[in-house]
Write an enzyme that holds these catalytic residues in place. Structure first.
Site, PDB file in Angstrom:
ATOM      1  N   ASP A  35       0.815   5.278  -0.013  1.00 48.38           N
ATOM      2  CA  ASP A  35       0.093   6.544   0.059  1.00 48.38           C
ATOM      3  C   ASP A  35       0.717   7.521  -0.925  1.00 48.38           C
ATOM      4  O   ASP A  35       1.916   7.807  -0.844  1.00 48.38           O
ATOM      5  CB  ASP A  35       0.164   7.120   1.475  1.00 48.38           C
ATOM      6  N   ASP A  60      -7.182   1.572   3.200  1.00 49.71           N
ATOM      7  CA  ASP A  60      -6.661   2.566   4.148  1.00 49.71           C
ATOM      8  C   ASP A  60      -7.392   3.897   4.050  1.00 49.71           C
ATOM      9  O   ASP A  60      -6.779   4.948   3.944  1.00 49.71           O
ATOM     10  CB  ASP A  60      -5.160   2.761   3.873  1.00 49.71           C
ATOM     11  N   HIS A 113       0.861  -1.185   0.000  1.00 47.77           N
ATOM     12  CA  HIS A 113       0.000   0.000   0.000  1.00 47.77           C
ATOM     13  C   HIS A 113       0.897   1.235   0.000  1.00 47.77           C
ATOM     14  O   HIS A 113       1.700   1.430   0.908  1.00 47.77           O
ATOM     15  CB  HIS A 113      -0.896   0.003   1.227  1.00 47.77           C
TER      16      HIS A 113
END
Length: 358
Positions: free
Chosen positions: A130, A240, A128
């Protein structure tokens, strides 16, 4: 800090010089890094037996001491170790007994004792990233290059390794800045080893964003994956995000999205969502099949209902994910997305296929 091991050569060549380039970043999570380098020669036979012993042993933390299965495994592990003659390491006798031990545990534990429960953990490599958090967008571009380069290298070393990653924005960064890596990623996608998923252009905020903006996320996201990879996304992958609009099921259905995955609702300190697999009904009555990943951290208590999309391929964590799962009456298959997230870089992996029986 997650790049702890680098495979150099299957066999070293005398006189060969290797250049290792390291990039360091003074981030905010740690105040200092100590650079300690160690070179190792790996004996594949010893390494295999080590992990054959370690994997079941690492599961004991999720099992009662008097559990019959644990006691049976203890007996097998003890018998395996008793085969070994450790008096003269690397001697002919050492390797003879090593092979006896490996043969015994391979049959007794990984053949005769395997698959006693019809519970499956479906595991997929994942990172993941960001796009904008504790770093600049420029650093995100670098993170994408490092993370995807690592994935491609692991795929060369481990033919069974599979990986998924969402967010077309990341692929656009890769295509623009690292075209050679992008070309290799496209090859892996064509081979069905790399899954480009997610539905949206990026994993967007779904609380403050307007309905029109959310629709455009799907339009641009799905269009990119369709044009670049020939893939029609049917999953909204949002591990998320801090909350979700009640209009999302309607938007998803009208954009051709049939499935939704998240974990972030489990990060609530006080309220526990009572289901992990459900149909999410939106404001207008539209429904989308929804799954909340139940992966726990290693040694994390089940009563602590926090779950993670940064799973570890560790027996304790995988067993904990099944124990934490709340819908055992309708499903016996849990999802484990494993790897290092919130920055990306390296991914845990296992040379075994991506489906593991508990």
């Amino acid at each position: 800090m997650n790049h702890r091991d680098v495979f150099l050569r299957p066999q070293a060549r005398a006189g060969e010089e290797l250049t290792l380039e390291l990039q360091a970043y003074t981030g905010i999570l740690h105040t200092e890094f100590n650079l300690i380098v160690e070179m190792q020669e790996i004996d594949c036979e010893i390494e295999k037996l080590y992990y054959d012993l370690w994997v079941p042993l690492a599961a004991f933390s999720r099992m009662e001491e008097d559990d019959k299965n644990r006691r049976d495994i203890e007996e097998i592990l003890n018998t395996t170790v008793n085969f070994l003659d450790l008096r003269t390491p690397y001697s002919e006798e050492f390797y003879r007994t090593l092979r006896e031990a490996a043969g015994y545990i391979g049959q007794a534990l990984y053949t005769d004792h395997a698959g006693y429960k019809d519970v499956i953990a479906t595991c997929i490599g994942h990172t993941h990233i960001d796009v904008a958090w504790w770093w600049t967008v420029e650093q995100t571009r670098e993170k994408v290059g490092r993370s995807f380069a690592t994935v491609l290298k692991l795929m060369e070393e481990y033919p069974n390794y599979k990986f998924m990653s969402s967010q077309p924005q990341l692929y656009a960064f890769l295509k623009e800045r690292y075209p050679e890596l992008y070309a290799k990623a496209k090859e892996r996608i064509e081979e069905k080893r790399w899954e480009p998923e997610g539905g949206m252009w990026l994993e967007a905020d779904c609380n403050l964003t307007s309905g029109e903006s959310l629709v455009r996320q799907f339009i641009h996201g799905k269009r990119f994956f369709k044009e670049e990879f020939g893939v029609d996304n049917r999953i909204l992958w949002l591990p998320d995000v801090f909350g979700y609009s009640g209009a999302l099921p309607q938007i998803m259905k009208k954009c051709g999205i049939d499935y939704f995955m998240t974990t972030k609702l489990a990060w609530n300190q006080f309220n526990k969502i009572p289901y992990d697999t459900m149909r999410w009904r939106g404001i207008d009555g539209s429904e989308v099949l929804t799954h909340l990943i139940t992966t726990l951290g290693v040694s994390q208590p089940i009563k602590d209902f926090f779950t993670t999309y940064n799973g570890m391929l560790h027996p304790d964590a995988i067993m904990g994910g099944w124990m934490r799962y709340q819908n055992k009456d309708i499903n016996n298959d849990i999802l484990i997305s494993y790897g290092y997230g919130d920055g990306g870089g390296k991914h845990c992996l296992c040379e075994e296929p991506s489906v593991h029986r508990l």
